[in-house]
Design an enzyme around this catalytic site. Structure first.
Site, PDB file in Angstrom:
ATOM      1  N   ARG A  67       0.106  -4.269   4.887  1.00  0.00           N
ATOM      2  CA  ARG A  67       1.152  -3.652   5.711  1.00  0.00           C
ATOM      3  C   ARG A  67       1.637  -4.576   6.809  1.00  0.00           C
ATOM      4  O   ARG A  67       2.779  -4.449   7.267  1.00  0.00           O
ATOM      5  CB  ARG A  67       0.671  -2.318   6.281  1.00  0.00           C
ATOM      6  CG  ARG A  67       0.556  -1.251   5.194  1.00  0.00           C
ATOM      7  CD  ARG A  67       0.039   0.030   5.742  1.00  0.00           C
ATOM      8  NE  ARG A  67      -1.300  -0.181   6.283  1.00  0.00           N
ATOM      9  CZ  ARG A  67      -2.287   0.678   6.189  1.00  0.00           C
ATOM     10  NH1 ARG A  67      -2.097   1.822   5.591  1.00  0.00           N
ATOM     11  NH2 ARG A  67      -3.463   0.409   6.704  1.00  0.00           N
ATOM     12  N   GLU A 104     -17.658  -2.691   7.627  1.00  0.00           N
ATOM     13  CA  GLU A 104     -18.678  -1.679   7.892  1.00  0.00           C
ATOM     14  C   GLU A 104     -19.717  -1.638   6.769  1.00  0.00           C
ATOM     15  O   GLU A 104     -20.911  -1.527   7.008  1.00  0.00           O
ATOM     16  CB  GLU A 104     -18.015  -0.304   8.045  1.00  0.00           C
ATOM     17  CG  GLU A 104     -18.967   0.758   8.510  1.00  0.00           C
ATOM     18  CD  GLU A 104     -18.272   2.076   8.778  1.00  0.00           C
ATOM     19  OE1 GLU A 104     -18.981   3.073   8.972  1.00  0.00           O
ATOM     20  OE2 GLU A 104     -17.026   2.107   8.803  1.00  0.00           O
TER      21      GLU A 104
END
Length: 183
Positions: A67, A104
């Site tokens: 994006r 993560e």
């Protein structure tokens, strides 16, 4: 009376849609598709990014996959500057600089072409969101390794509760980090 920055933040915020439980339960996804589909909001965002690139003395605008490409490329064009993509591993032809970073749950690698910058060029890095700071931090390291200097970072929105800004401090080396919308 509101400032132009407040007006811009309000316009952009009003075009970002919340999508609950996407991509998994418990996540509130911030969808920028309505903003991109609104000509007025997208033009205002593009102008703001182009103005910052000019004000910061950038010679190129970098967009982060995917994006970030949609935001950075029109801003670079509007500012009369070149655009450089930073992509996921294996997506760019030719020689590349690579930077791995921790997510993560796992790791990822970003790449930029070795000849994307001339030594000392000033680069504005643009992305859609600052979350934990891993992707942007890796990108800033790549920009420097490729021989460019960081003029600044501008992101459309910052998820402040994830504390990415603090994690980026060591990567910024004094360059400004700006967000247009803070969530």
């Amino acid at each position: 009376m509101t400032s132009p920055a407040t007006d811009l933040a309000g316009l952009l915020s009003s075009r970002i849609r919340d999508v609950p439980d996407y991509p998994k339960p418990g996540v509130l996804f911030k969808d920028i598709a309505p903003l991109l589909a609104d000509a007025e909001a997208f033009a205002a965002l593009t102008r703001a990014l182009a103005e910052r690139a000019t004000e910061l003395g950038a010679t190129k605008v970098v967009g982060l996959e995917a994006r970030g490409f949609v935001l950075a490329a029109p801003a670079a064009f509007a500012a009369g500057l070149g655009f450089v993509p930073i992509r996921k591993k294996g997506k760019l032809p030719g020689e590349v600089h690579a930077q791995s970073y921790e997510l993560e749950y796992g790791s990822a690698t970003l790449e930029v072409q070795c000849d994307a910058f001339t030594p000392g060029e000033r680069v504005l890095v643009v992305d859609d969101v600052l979350a934990t700071g891993g992707t942007i931090g890796a990108s800033l390291d790549l920009v420097r390794r490729a021989g460019a200097r960081l003029a600044g970072v501008v992101v459309l929105m910052e998820l402040g509760f994830l504390d990415g800004r603090a994690r980026l401090a060591a990567h910024l080396d004094g360059a400004p980090l700006e967000t247009l919308v803070r969530v």
